[in-house]
Design a protein around this motif. Structure first.
Motif, PDB file in Angstrom:
ATOM      1  N   LYS A  40       0.836  -1.204   0.000  1.00  0.00           N
ATOM      2  CA  LYS A  40       0.000   0.000   0.000  1.00  0.00           C
ATOM      3  C   LYS A  40       0.863   1.243   0.000  1.00  0.00           C
ATOM      4  N   ALA A  43       2.417   1.940  -3.255  1.00  0.00           N
ATOM      5  CA  ALA A  43       1.423   2.481  -4.188  1.00  0.00           C
ATOM      6  C   ALA A  43       1.169   3.950  -3.891  1.00  0.00           C
ATOM      7  N   VAL A 107      -5.896   5.115  -4.445  1.00  0.00           N
ATOM      8  CA  VAL A 107      -5.083   4.335  -3.510  1.00  0.00           C
ATOM      9  C   VAL A 107      -5.588   4.551  -2.093  1.00  0.00           C
ATOM     10  N   TYR A 122      -3.285  -3.139  -6.423  1.00  0.00           N
ATOM     11  CA  TYR A 122      -2.554  -1.879  -6.582  1.00  0.00           C
ATOM     12  C   TYR A 122      -1.767  -1.867  -7.874  1.00  0.00           C
TER      13      TYR A 122
END
Lengths: 514, 475, 93, 170, 639
Positions: A40, A43, A107, A122
């Motif tokens: 995450k 991203a 995101v 992602y």
């Protein structure tokens, strides 16, 4: 080369913003699938970086010229005379920025809501972003088509893998719908390529002139691709399904960027390539736009599903955009472009908002809500802002766009203006109806005690609120980008040979029997 | 009795190949570990590929010509044979038919193709074709303890023989008309005797069309393909779906473009008919398939239909596009088959498309690769399939067949549906049964090569295109 | 010419209609023979031997084909004891 | 004159025989009839003064192929065909298309014109025998195809063995 | 820093502060920023007013808002006599109502929200009146509409409240639709949307016609009428009046501020502002007059039978707004604005008084009130004054303004003028009638509510009563600035506005003027007397009337069934089309039918063709032969 301005910056900015996301996705690719948090963060950083890198487009943009800027050009496939050719002008630059922004939001909003196949998700998001930016930057038809189609793959997966219950149907529908459209465009592209003595160079092609009959059917070939993307009535039915079934981020991308590609296509290709045909087809296009506006608006009144309603409202709003574009006057066109941004911001925001409560209740049914304002006041406030923007209240961005479009439409044809304006009334009707059903009245037992927005969610929406008012109160900072480009485009269209408008029926005939 | 050995340089590849094949056959008797045989044969093929350089010119009284055109196709054949052998190594062991003859026959078949590619004389053409055909028949039926395999062999053989009879009849008529079997000579003769309009000549053209149409599996001569593809060993299916097809296109191109250059208008009409029919049947029937090998069979029929556009265009660009398409097709198709083979394991066929449900869950990599190949077969950028199709369409449109291309793109849009279905199964369904993969170094290598090739050609096609152009320089 | 054509046709007919695999082979052989007749007749008329060469090769190939074909038949026969083609349709559709 | 008569006879005989061959109920019979057919064809070759071809025809076909056929027939033909129809259900379709094919081919062959005569006139072949003449070409110009043919035969052998051998040790 | 800028932006600042901090920090102190803000801008407005009186008008652009091609709008301010008056009214009445609200809204959980909205409203209202171009006018126009939406639906848990808010907004949208088109037309005609150039050039376009949607119309008339659409919506004239009575769902101060004193008068303001355009189109003027007059009468009649105290006042508002338009329609803009000004006082007062009553009895039904006079004397006194003033009793503010309207209607000399004069005279009868009906039912006779309610009756806190008194002063004395010359007054007001709205030429003598005046006065008094008889002395009469003239009663009681009409002609059909036709039919059946049908068709083809693949070598052979045959045939035939 003198009709473009090579990249003034020290570094290839466009390439960077296109390939940063790709790079990020590669990074993610080598991650272990169990490391969800790093994924995450990568991203997020990638998308933020992309946006930051893209900012010079806003600051260093030369607003005095219609020429392509930040241009990069490298020979790519000599055999076909294809170049890696990037550049932006007043029409595309804002869309590029919007795409970069939307990536960040996607995101952020998916941070907790995506729980399965996080890694792949992602990757898909980033790749889509890259492709979208690529579409808006390409100055070479091959490159353009490459991005145009390539974005289908991750989008298909986003809808189909992380979507709602009916996702597979929606995904395949979306894919085939758009594919059928774009393959016809491909034929058109090839024909142009051969006719123009083997050149994919968009600028070169748009500076040539083509025989009317050829223009006419090429126009329709391109129309097939763009109309589906926009989506214009009656090829809009993929949109409700796709928007509804897609995960929040997916809906946002679809609403904010993907459907802009169609309108952008009309501006960048149809008009300059086929000015006479476009002129001749204006009646058809205006008619379709009007139908889309009213049809989309009225059908919203009959929806029971939050996302579906917003999806149909997109049909209506995009109807405004196409209307503005084909009003073929400066107010209409600038309004149209601005409205693209507005719609991106507002509808994107609406989908984000819906996503926020969907994460809490996992219901999209309007009937499952009610009295939410007492439960989540802050959220209600945010949602109200976007509602107002969407119904085009002055001092919000929606007003500026719609007003300019209506002005342009009215200038072009009084009846069109009047009919389109009715769309505004219905727009108010369904949005307020929605707002009342969801936020007002007795609090629905199902939603008692929902937590109000988290900081992350507020952060996601805050920039959009800012944009809503920025564009609403001081739109010049955006309009000023467009003036030269739009004027140039209009001049190209209007100076084209004087083929007077022909009736809808005749236009259809023209196409059927050739 | 004056007899001097003809110039052998042009035929070096064939000669070396033959010797390799023979050596393999012999070694097979002494070497017990068949993997080694396989690797040896690959090495041999690579060696042969090396000899391609500098082997050009015509020999044997103009019966054999080795030019860029043939060289290009021979490369396709080599790619094809190497990849097929690599995926076979594990597979034939799983199928319990781990015999060395297998490789020998594959090599012989390849020789046949090479001969077809560079045949300048109908006799050589015919013999090459038979050489290829016979070996393939055997290979198709190679799993002797499996009825489906034998059945495939039988059907393939019967119809193949049938078609080659047509070929011969056609040849005999041409021979009667022109008194020669040399392609160049025929062309010259047709012109000088003004045979262009003669129905007898066209008759022979049509008969040849039937025979070649059979080889490239063009409707309505395609009916063998689905059954044979399904029944034959998967590795051989991969081999067949590329090799003979490419060879068929090679001869089609050479014969029609050289020998019958003067009657282009007539045969192009027929080929248009065939290509539409082929694309239609291939794409449409594939929709309702539940066996993936069968589905790919129909898809390969459809691709033959696309590739025909290149021939129809009837100019160098068309040929170039057709050639590049064949090369690309070799990569993406064999790639797909490699994935299919991985699913085949002891006691598990893994051929039904439902076996692919939820593949992405347990085998994300395999699924991702399959996804790439499927999209490439659909022709979505940035994969090679797109480039290939684009080139074909360009050529066809340039030759003035825009409407035909429109038909083609519509069909390719339809085709998206069944390719997507596989992707959909892999990614958007929950796995029903735990599917185990039989991975092996060979398959790994193949997948690596094909994926890289598909993506690389997709993004930087210039090398391939340049090569194709170059190959046609002297055509 | 017409003779050979006639034979060829008969061969086609036989191929298309007989259910016995062996007979189908024979039909094919018939067709090949027809071709040979054709070739040899032509080469006789136009006084050129190449036709006969081709016919020669055809015969050779025919022999090879026969061998392979019959081998296949035997292999198939091992799996499914029948000589009738119309009982061999496990794969269809 | 005689030759013409003979030709006509053989022509009709061949057609008739071929029909007979494919219509026999019992494969064995058809094989035998085929033998006869092949002899006729061979003799036809003689009339077309291709002695060597005639010889080949007899040796290879009659001697080789047919015997092979016979073996296989006897080997696999467990079931007597008399009970069931010898044609497939759709034989009518087969007949139709065979016939129509015949017609169109004839139609298109009307415009057939033979190529100009080559250098191998009949008397030339007469004075050096047919075999030698053929051989010369075969081993000079047509060396290459000849080699290929040998390959084909090799493949045939290998393939036949692979497919038909009872047990392969693996 | 220009001082006048503070006028709108102080309330805006107040709004921002409240909306951001109100919830956590200020809570029950949320009124401070708002009140300070508006009082501040009131002071400044007064200053500006005097500046204007000294002849210093302002018209300058702040910054360029939108620019697209030759379309250029700036955010700018025009402060002239008209604006000054409006500023005075808005901020003045506004301040009082703000203060009043402190008491009225005390303890409401949306306290901060309420003041935030009020401030926002004031901001937009001020933007509206100070605009120097149509777009900014439109901004304020929509803005106030929005705030009214918020405030009507302030108690959003109540479905009726939420509904009314939505209704108000959407009905207004209909008007704005025309307004926007009007602006487009103005741009197309004049190439600009700024007042100054438009009004100076309008003369050049007089008499021009153009083809609008196939109809040949006078350009100016078209523009005027389109603009008037907006006015009709905003000022709740027929046929778009339906939203105003429902708007009473909102808190009473809101009704007082928005639906009596300020927002609803925006329409009048706009017509007065664009008088240059209207003057050139007799047709438009006529329409304005007729619409105003009919609304006025229509509303007055309804007001006579309503039982909801606030609705009565609402209909009376409609009636008075009608009069204002009527005045404008006969060219007496000054009179219209004058009435606007006085009306602001007495109507706000009525509402606040009603609010104070409701504050005491916690419901709106006058039938369940009565005898409150002894419980809440201040309220009673002030409301009495307001009613008198509204009823046009000589000497009070309402009298002068109404009288001027009546006179100018008569004196305009046109037939329409005469017609509307008749109507307005009738209205002059009804106004005192319903006003006093309300007064009597509310304050006189004995209390008709429950004992429990009676036990809680009390006068409102001073924070509420003081504004009432101040307003009462306005209601009484506000009119003295416009005493007509015939009564020895200076008619300052009219003269003050003359530079903006001009002066209508009168055809009539002083004698006539006095006659008219006395006539209407007598009629008003009759109405008052009648009300006294009906509702104070012989209370059985109205009941009997209602019984005997049941039909009329029902029609009036149900407001002429206009709501129902709209419901069945517009709302329901639209919903039906949306639900049944578009969703159910065109989308689901036709378009989707095609979209899904084609694949299904291909699928059928597919399985059909699939059956050809029998798996029989023979059939394959046959197909090959057939193929061969056909291509040869094709070759033979089409060569």
């Amino acid at each position: 080369m003198e009709q473009v301005i090579m990249n003034q910056l020290g570094y290839p900015i466009l390439t960077t913003i296109i390939f940063l996301p790709v790079l990020g996705s590669l990074f993610i690719l080598i991650m272990r699938r169990s490391w969800e948090l790093p994924v995450k963060w990568i991203a997020l950083t990638t998308s933020v970086l992309t946006f930051i890198v893209a900012l010079p487009l806003f600051t260093d943009f030369d607003k005095t010229t219609h020429k392509m800027q930040f241009v990069e050009r490298h020979s790519w496939i000599q055999q076909w005379n294809i170049n890696y050719y990037l550049g932006v002008d007043g029409i595309s630059v804002l869309l590029v920025l919007l795409s970069a922004l939307s990536a960040i939001l996607c995101v952020l909003i998916s941070w907790d809501s995506i729980k399965t196949k996080v890694k792949e998700f992602y990757i898909a998001i980033l790749l889509t972003t890259a492709a979208m930016i690529g579409v808006f930057c390409s100055l070479d038809f091959f490159l353009f088509y490459l991005f145009w189609e390539a974005m289908l793959i991750p989008m298909f997966l986003i809808i189909g893998v992380w979507g709602g219950p009916n996702r597979v149907y929606a995904a395949i529908k979306f894919f085939l719908y758009t594919l059928v459209g774009s393959v016809l465009m491909l034929v058109g592209i090839i024909v142009l390529y051969l006719y123009s003595g083997r050149s994919f160079d968009i600028l070169e092609l748009t500076s040539k002139s083509y025989p009317y009959s050829m223009q006419l059917w090429l126009f329709w070939a391109f129309f097939a691709a763009f109309a589906v993307k926009v989506p214009m009535w009656p090829v809009h039915t993929w949109l409700p399904d796709a928007h509804t079934e897609a995960p929040t981020a997916g809906s946002v991308i679809l609403a904010a960027i993907l459907i802009k590609m169609g309108a952008y296509g009309f501006l960048r290709f149809s008009l300059p390539l086929f000015p006479e045909a476009s002129k001749a087809m204006t009646p058809v296009m205006l008619t379709l736009s009007i139908i889309a506006i009213i049809y989309g608006a009225v059908i919203c009144l009959g929806q029971t599903d939050l996302k579906r309603l917003i999806a149909y409202s997109s049909v209506s709003h995009m109807g405004f955009v196409t209307l503005g574009i084909f009003a073929l006057n400066i107010q209409g066109m600038e309004g149209g472009i601005l409205q693209m941004i507005n719609h991106g911001v507002v509808t994107g925001a609406l989908f984000l908002s819906v996503g926020i409560i969907y994460d809490r209740t996992h219901s999209r049914q309007i009937a499952d809500y009610g009295g939410l304002a007492t439960v989540m006041p802050t959220y209600a406030a945010f949602f109200m802002v976007f509602t107002l923007a969407s119904i085009g209240l002055p001092a919000t961005n929606g007003f500026i766009g719609e007003f300019l479009i209506l002005l342009g439409g009215f200038t072009a044809n009084k009846l069109v203006g009047v009919l389109a304006a009715t769309g505004v009334i219905i727009g108010a009707a369904y949005m307020l109806w929605l707002y009342q059903k969801v936020f007002f009245m007795q609090t629905n037992q199902k939603i008692l005690g929902l937590p109000d927005m988290y900081v992350r969610e507020a952060l996601t929406l805050a920039p959009l609120v800012a944009l809503v008012f920025w564009i609403g109160v001081y739109p010049n900072s955006f309009l000023s980008f467009m003036h030269p480009s739009v004027e140039n485009l209009l001049q190209r269209v209007n100076t084209a040979g004087g083929i007077q408008e022909i009736s809808v029926a005749k236009a259809i005939m023209e196409v059927m029997f050739r | 009795m004056n007899f001097q050995l003809p110039n052998l340089d042009p035929v070096t590849p064939e000669l070396v190949m033959t010797s390799v094949a023979l050596v393999i056959l012999l070694l097979d008797l002494i070497i017990k570990r068949k993997e080694i045989v396989a690797l040896l044969s690959i090495a041999g093929v690579l060696g042969v590929a090396a000899t391609l350089i500098g082997s050009s010119g015509t020999t044997f009284g103009g019966m054999f010509i080795s030019d860029g055109y043939s060289t290009f196709f021979k490369l396709i054949f080599f790619v094809n044979v190497i990849l097929s052998v690599l995926i076979s190594i594990k597979y034939i062991a799983v199928e319990k038919v781990n015999y060395g003859e297998y490789y020998g026959l594959i090599l012989f078949a390849t020789i046949g193709m090479m001969l077809m590619a560079s045949a300048a004389d109908l006799i050589v053409l015919y013999l090459g074709l038979e050489l290829m055909a016979l070996s393939t028949y055997v290979l198709a039926g190679f799993i002797r303890h499996e009825a489906r395999s034998s059945e495939a062999a039988l059907k393939y053989f019967l119809l193949g023989a049938f078609s080659s009879a047509f070929l011969l009849y056609g040849i005999s008529i041409i021979y009667g008309l022109t008194g020669t079997t040399n392609i160049q000579a025929i062309a010259a003769f047709i012109v000088e005797r003004g045979l262009a309009g003669k129905s007898a000549l066209l008759l022979s053209v049509m008969l040849l069309t039937v025979a070649f149409g059979f080889k490239i599996a063009a409707a309505p001569f395609h009916m063998w393909a689905p059954d044979v593809y399904e029944g034959a060993p998967t590795s051989i299916t991969a081999f067949m779906s590329v090799g003979p097809k490419a060879a068929g296109f090679a001869v089609l191109g050479r014969v029609f473009m050289v020998a019958f250059a003067s009657v282009t208008v007539d045969w192009s009409k027929i080929l248009i008919l065939l290509s539409i029919l082929t694309m239609g049947i291939g794409n449409v029937v594939a929709l309702s398939q539940t066996n993936i090998k069968r589905m790919l069979a129909y898809s390969s029929i459809a691709h033959a239909g696309y590739a025909l556009l290149g021939i129809i265009a009837a100019n160098n660009e068309g040929l170039a596009s057709m050639m590049s398409y064949m090369m690309i097709y070799a990569f993406m198709n064999i790639g797909a088959f490699a994935v299919i083979i991985m699913l085949r394991s002891e006691g598990f066929k893994g051929e039904g498309i439902y076996d692919y449900e939820g593949l992405a869950k347990h085998h994300p990599l395999a699924a991702a690769l399959m996804l790439i190949f499927m999209f490439s077969l659909t022709g979505i950028p940035p994969t090679a399939g797109f480039v290939g199709k684009l080139y074909l369409f360009m050529a066809a449109i340039n030759a003035g067949y825009t409407w035909l291309v429109v038909v083609a793109v519509i069909f390719s849009a339809i085709s998206a549906f069944f390719y997507l279905r596989i992707v959909m199964f892999m990614y958007m369904r929950e796995p029903r049964t735990e599917v185990g993969l039989t991975t092996s170094a060979g398959t790994g290598v193949v997948l690596g090569i094909t994926t890289v090739a598909v993506l690389f050609i997709g993004v930087f096609p210039s090398y391939l295109l340049g090569f194709a152009r170059l190959a046609l320089a002297g055509f | 010419m017409f003779l050979s054509l006639a034979v060829f046709t008969v061969g086609v007919f036989g191929f298309l209609t007989r259910r016995n695999i062996i007979l189908m082979f024979m039909s094919i052989e018939l067709m090949l023979n027809a071709v040979n007749i054709n070739l040899i007749a032509i080469s006789h008329y136009i006084q050129d031997l190449r036709g006969q060469i081709l016919a020669f090769f055809v015969i050779a190939v025919a022999a090879a084909e026969a061998a392979i074909g019959l081998a296949i038949v035997i292999a198939l026969f091992r799996n499914r004891p029948t000589a009738h083609v119309d009982e061999v349709h496990e794969m269809k559709g | 004159m005689i030759s013409v008569l003979l030709f006509v006879y053989f022509a009709f005989a061949i057609v008739a025989l071929s029909v007979v061959v494919i219509t026999r109920r019992n494969p064995v019979h058809s094989v035998l009839w085929m033998l006869l057919l092949f002899f006729h064809i061979a003799s036809l070759y003689l009339i077309l003064n291709a002695e060597f071809m005639a010889a080949i025809q007899v040796i290879v076909y009659a001697g080789g192929i047919l015997v092979l056929f016979l073996f296989v027939v006897l080997l696999i033909n467990v079931r007597e065909e008399t009970r069931i129809s010898r044609f497939i259900g759709a034989w009518s379709a087969g007949l139709t298309f065979a016939a129509s094919l015949f017609i169109v081919v004839i139609l298109s062959l009307r415009s057939f014109v033979a190529a100009p005569p080559g250098q191998y006139s009949i008397d030339l072949i007469q004075q050096e025998t047919h075999t030698i003449a053929l051989g010369k070409i075969l081993y000079t110009d047509y060396l290459f195809p000849f080699e290929i043919a040998s390959l084909i035969l090799l493949v045939a052998i290998v393939g036949a063995i692979v497919l038909a051998k009872r047990r392969l040790k693996a | 820093m220009k001082l006048y800028l503070l006028i709108p932006f102080l309330p805006l600042a107040a709004f921002i502060i409240n909306i951001l901090l109100g919830k956590e920090l200020l809570r029950d102190k949320a009124h401070w920023p708002s009140c300070l803000g508006i009082i501040g801008s009131f002071i400044i407005s007064v200053i500006t007013l005097f500046q204007v009186i000294n002849g210093k008008t302002i018209n300058e652009d702040l910054y360029t808002w939108m620019i697209s091609g030759n379309f250029k709008v700036s955010v700018g301010f025009l402060i002239d006599q008209l604006t000054a008056v409006m500023l005075f009214v808005v901020t003045g009445v506004g301040s009082l109502i703000f203060i009043y609200s402190i008491g009225y809204m005390h303890g409401d959980k949306g306290y901060y929200r309420f003041f935030a909205y009020l401030s926002l409203f004031v901001f937009f209202m001020l933007m509206l009146v100070t605009a120097n171009n149509f777009i900014q006018l439109y901004l304020g126009w929509e803005g106030v509409g929005l705030c009214s939406y918020f405030l009507i639906g302030f108690w959003y848990e109540k479905k009726s409240a939420a509904d009314s808010g939505k209704k108000a907004f959407i009905v207004n949208r209909f008007g704005d639709f025309g307004f926007a088109l009007g602006i487009f037309m103005i741009f197309l005609t004049f190439g600009t949307v700024h007042y100054e150039p438009v009004f100076s050039n309008v003369g050049n376009f007089a008499g021009q016609t153009l083809n609008f949607l196939g109809i040949e119309v006078n350009l100016i008339t078209l523009i005027a009428l389109l603009l008037f659409c907006g006015a009709v919506g905003k000022s709740a004239q027929m046929p778009l009046h339906v939203w105003l009575p429902d708007a009473m769902e909102g808190p009473t101060p809101v009704s007082a501020l928005i639906h009596a004193a300020t927002m609803v008068t925006a329409g009048v303001f706009m017509v007065a502002r664009t008088n240059a355009i209207f003057n050139l189109s007799p047709v438009a003027m006529g329409v304005v007059a007729i619409v105003g007059a009919s609304t006025s009468l229509f509303a007055a009649t309804i007001a006579c039978v309503q039982n909801d105290i606030k609705r009565i006042i609402a209909y009376s508002t409609l009636s008075h707004l009608g009069m204002m338009f009527l005045a404008c329609g006969v060219g007496a803009y000054a009179a219209g604005v004058f009435h606007l000004y006085t009306h602001a006082f007495f109507k706000a007062l009525l509402f606040l008084g009603a609010g104070s009553v409701i504050h005491a009895v916690h419901h709106n039904d006058i039938q369940r009130m009565g005898g409150l006079r002894k419980f809440m004397p201040v309220t009673y006194a002030t409301m009495l004054l307001a009613a008198l003033s509204a009823g046009g009793i000589p000497g009070l503010a309402g009298f002068f303004s109404k009288d001027e309207i009546v006179w100018s209607a008569f004196a305009s000399g046109t037939d329409i003028g005469r017609l509307v004069w008749v109507i307005v005279t009738c209205v002059a009868f009804f106004t005192p009638f319903y006003s006093f009906r309300m007064i009597y039912l509310t304050f006189h006779r004995k209390f008709r509510g429950t004992h429990h309610e009676e036990h809680h009756l009390h006068e409102s806190p001073s924070v509420m009563t003081i504004p009432l008194m101040l307003l009462a002063v306005g209601a009484v004395a506000g009119g003295w600035v416009g005493i007509p010359s015939v009564l020895g007054g200076g008619a300052y007001f009219a003269h003050f506005l003359e530079p903006v709205v001009g002066h209508p030429e009168f055809h009539g003598t002083h004698a006539q003027e006095l006659g008219i005046m006395s006539l209407s006065t007598t009629i008003a008094v009759t109405g008052l007397v009648l009300a006294t008889i009906f509702y104070l002395l012989k209370t059985s009469i109205p009941v009997r009337l209602a019984r005997n003239f049941n039909v009329f009663y029902l029609i009036l009681f149900n407001k002429y069934f206009v709501d129902e009409l709209y419901n069945y002609t517009i709302v329901k059909p639209t919903m039906w089309v949306a639900r049944r036709f578009l969703v159910g039919f065109t989308d689901a059946k036709i378009i989707e039918g095609i979209v899904n049908g084609v694949p299904r068709l291909i699928g059928i083809f597919s399985s059909g063709l699939r059956r050809i693949q029998t798996g029989l070598a023979h059939h394959y052979g046959i197909f090959m032969a057939a193929g061969a045959f056909f291509i040869i045939l094709y070759m033979l035939l089409w060569r």
